[in-house]
Design an enzyme around this catalytic site. Structure first.
Site, PDB file in Angstrom:
ATOM      1  N   HIS A  43       0.626  -1.083   0.117  1.00  0.00           N
ATOM      2  CA  HIS A  43      -0.118   0.200  -0.183  1.00  0.00           C
ATOM      3  C   HIS A  43       1.030   1.165  -0.218  1.00  0.00           C
ATOM      4  O   HIS A  43       0.557   2.394   0.795  1.00  0.00           O
ATOM      5  CB  HIS A  43      -0.854  -0.073   0.942  1.00  0.00           C
ATOM      6  CG  HIS A  43      -1.843  -1.297   1.261  1.00  0.00           C
ATOM      7  ND1 HIS A  43      -2.949  -1.011   0.749  1.00  0.00           N
ATOM      8  CD2 HIS A  43      -1.633  -2.690   1.527  1.00  0.00           C
ATOM      9  CE1 HIS A  43      -3.808  -2.701   0.437  1.00  0.00           C
ATOM     10  NE2 HIS A  43      -2.795  -3.085   1.123  1.00  0.00           N
ATOM     11  N   HIS A  47      -1.847   2.822  -4.688  1.00  0.00           N
ATOM     12  CA  HIS A  47      -2.124   1.796  -4.765  1.00  0.00           C
ATOM     13  C   HIS A  47      -2.779   1.570  -4.892  1.00  0.00           C
ATOM     14  O   HIS A  47      -4.186   2.252  -4.703  1.00  0.00           O
ATOM     15  CB  HIS A  47      -1.071   1.816  -3.176  1.00  0.00           C
ATOM     16  CG  HIS A  47      -2.318   1.958  -2.155  1.00  0.00           C
ATOM     17  ND1 HIS A  47      -1.548   2.982  -1.717  1.00  0.00           N
ATOM     18  CD2 HIS A  47      -2.798   1.414  -1.500  1.00  0.00           C
ATOM     19  CE1 HIS A  47      -2.427   3.339  -0.665  1.00  0.00           C
ATOM     20  NE2 HIS A  47      -3.465   2.555  -0.697  1.00  0.00           N
ATOM     21  N   ASP A  49      -6.542  -1.304  -3.291  1.00  0.00           N
ATOM     22  CA  ASP A  49      -7.021  -2.585  -2.568  1.00  0.00           C
ATOM     23  C   ASP A  49      -7.727  -2.563  -2.710  1.00  0.00           C
ATOM     24  O   ASP A  49      -8.058  -2.883  -3.941  1.00  0.00           O
ATOM     25  CB  ASP A  49      -7.394  -1.312  -1.190  1.00  0.00           C
ATOM     26  CG  ASP A  49      -6.868  -0.219  -0.315  1.00  0.00           C
ATOM     27  OD1 ASP A  49      -5.856   0.056  -0.128  1.00  0.00           O
ATOM     28  OD2 ASP A  49      -7.323   0.251   0.525  1.00  0.00           O
ATOM     29  N   HIS A  53      -7.870  -7.240   1.411  1.00  0.00           N
ATOM     30  CA  HIS A  53      -7.216  -6.177   2.339  1.00  0.00           C
ATOM     31  C   HIS A  53      -7.841  -6.028   3.751  1.00  0.00           C
ATOM     32  O   HIS A  53      -7.546  -5.575   5.027  1.00  0.00           O
ATOM     33  CB  HIS A  53      -6.847  -4.558   1.965  1.00  0.00           C
ATOM     34  CG  HIS A  53      -6.701  -3.399   3.060  1.00  0.00           C
ATOM     35  ND1 HIS A  53      -5.268  -3.246   3.399  1.00  0.00           N
ATOM     36  CD2 HIS A  53      -6.321  -2.231   2.738  1.00  0.00           C
ATOM     37  CE1 HIS A  53      -4.695  -2.714   3.584  1.00  0.00           C
ATOM     38  NE2 HIS A  53      -5.448  -1.136   3.585  1.00  0.00           N
ATOM     39  N   HIS A 151     -14.046   1.181   4.446  1.00  0.00           N
ATOM     40  CA  HIS A 151     -14.057   0.079   3.300  1.00  0.00           C
ATOM     41  C   HIS A 151     -14.044  -1.064   3.098  1.00  0.00           C
ATOM     42  O   HIS A 151     -14.507  -1.561   1.450  1.00  0.00           O
ATOM     43  CB  HIS A 151     -11.946  -0.599   4.053  1.00  0.00           C
ATOM     44  CG  HIS A 151     -11.167   0.527   3.298  1.00  0.00           C
ATOM     45  ND1 HIS A 151     -10.697   1.767   3.980  1.00  0.00           N
ATOM     46  CD2 HIS A 151     -10.229   0.609   1.893  1.00  0.00           C
ATOM     47  CE1 HIS A 151      -9.622   2.001   4.072  1.00  0.00           C
ATOM     48  NE2 HIS A 151      -9.243   1.644   2.611  1.00  0.00           N
ATOM     49  N   GLU A 163      -5.771   4.815  -3.929  1.00  0.00           N
ATOM     50  CA  GLU A 163      -5.055   5.782  -2.994  1.00  0.00           C
ATOM     51  C   GLU A 163      -4.218   6.614  -3.322  1.00  0.00           C
ATOM     52  O   GLU A 163      -3.660   5.662  -3.792  1.00  0.00           O
ATOM     53  CB  GLU A 163      -5.620   5.154  -1.437  1.00  0.00           C
ATOM     54  CG  GLU A 163      -6.746   4.479  -1.065  1.00  0.00           C
ATOM     55  CD  GLU A 163      -6.983   3.777   0.172  1.00  0.00           C
ATOM     56  OE1 GLU A 163      -8.247   3.531   0.874  1.00  0.00           O
ATOM     57  OE2 GLU A 163      -5.576   3.237  -0.256  1.00  0.00           O
TER      58      GLU A 163
END
Length: 202
Positions: A43, A47, A49, A53, A151, A163
């Site tokens: 991360h 990156h 996710d 994660h 998330h 992100e």
């Protein structure tokens, strides 16, 4: 025209404290060639996710459908908003499968725990509107003191999360995006190269 909206990855890149280690990069001279060694989190920098994660399931980064990460996208400028609510997005995201959020954090090089993020009602709206990919220029889609709800709301539905984008030079508008993580088998995320274009790639 192509626009690279990926943060430059170096040992000086902004990292999320308490989770991501500072990346370490070294280069060895082998005479006829150079060989660089990298040590970094999945991360680090710009990156993506994977669901695993936060959900700790088998939907790892190598299993994300590239169709979620390639195609038309809409970039919204959220101005000074920090806690991005559903009301900040309503009327602006209809018909957008891929959505990128530009905030006041764009271009910042130092971590700020008050970075812009989605609230739970904004995440629920993205699910309701059928968004398949959401990206933001801050260190996380969720508040620094968040409990993972944002998330999980997104990742449970398979929404790809990008992100720490690099968006200071990008105006609000419609683009085509290609956001590709490394094909890291069984891992929870990956650094990615994210490219925007004002015309289709093919």
């Amino acid at each position: 025209m192509y626009y690279d909206v990926t943060r430059e990855l170096s040992e000086e890149i902004l990292i999320f404290p308490g989770g991501d280690p500072k990346p370490e990069i070294s280069t060895e001279d082998h005479g006829a060639y150079l060989l660089s060694l990298l040590s970094l989190s999945t991360h680090t920098g710009t990156h993506i996710d994977a669901p695993s994660h936060y959900l700790k399931d088998k939907r790892t980064v190598d299993k994300i459908d590239p169709g979620r990460l390639i195609g038309r996208c809409r970039l919204l400028d959220l101005g000074t908003a920090t806690a991005i609510q559903a009301s900040d997005l309503q009327g602006r995201i209809e018909g957008a499968e891929r959505l990128l959020l530009k905030t006041w954090f764009s271009g910042r090089t130092a971590f700020d725990p008050a970075y812009p993020h989605l609230t739970t009602d904004a995440a629920a709206l993205l699910v309701q509107e059928g968004v398949r990919c959401i990206g933001i220029d801050s260190p996380s889609i969720e508040a620094y003191d968040g409990d993972g709800t944002v998330h999980r709301t997104l990742l449970e539905r398979g929404i790809a999360v990008i992100e720490l984008l690099d968006l200071p030079a990008m105006p609000e508008g419609e683009y085509y995006m290609a956001a590709l993580p490394l094909r890291l088998k069984g891992l929870d995320g990956s650094p990615a190269r994210v490219i925007l274009s004002d015309r289709p790639f093919v």
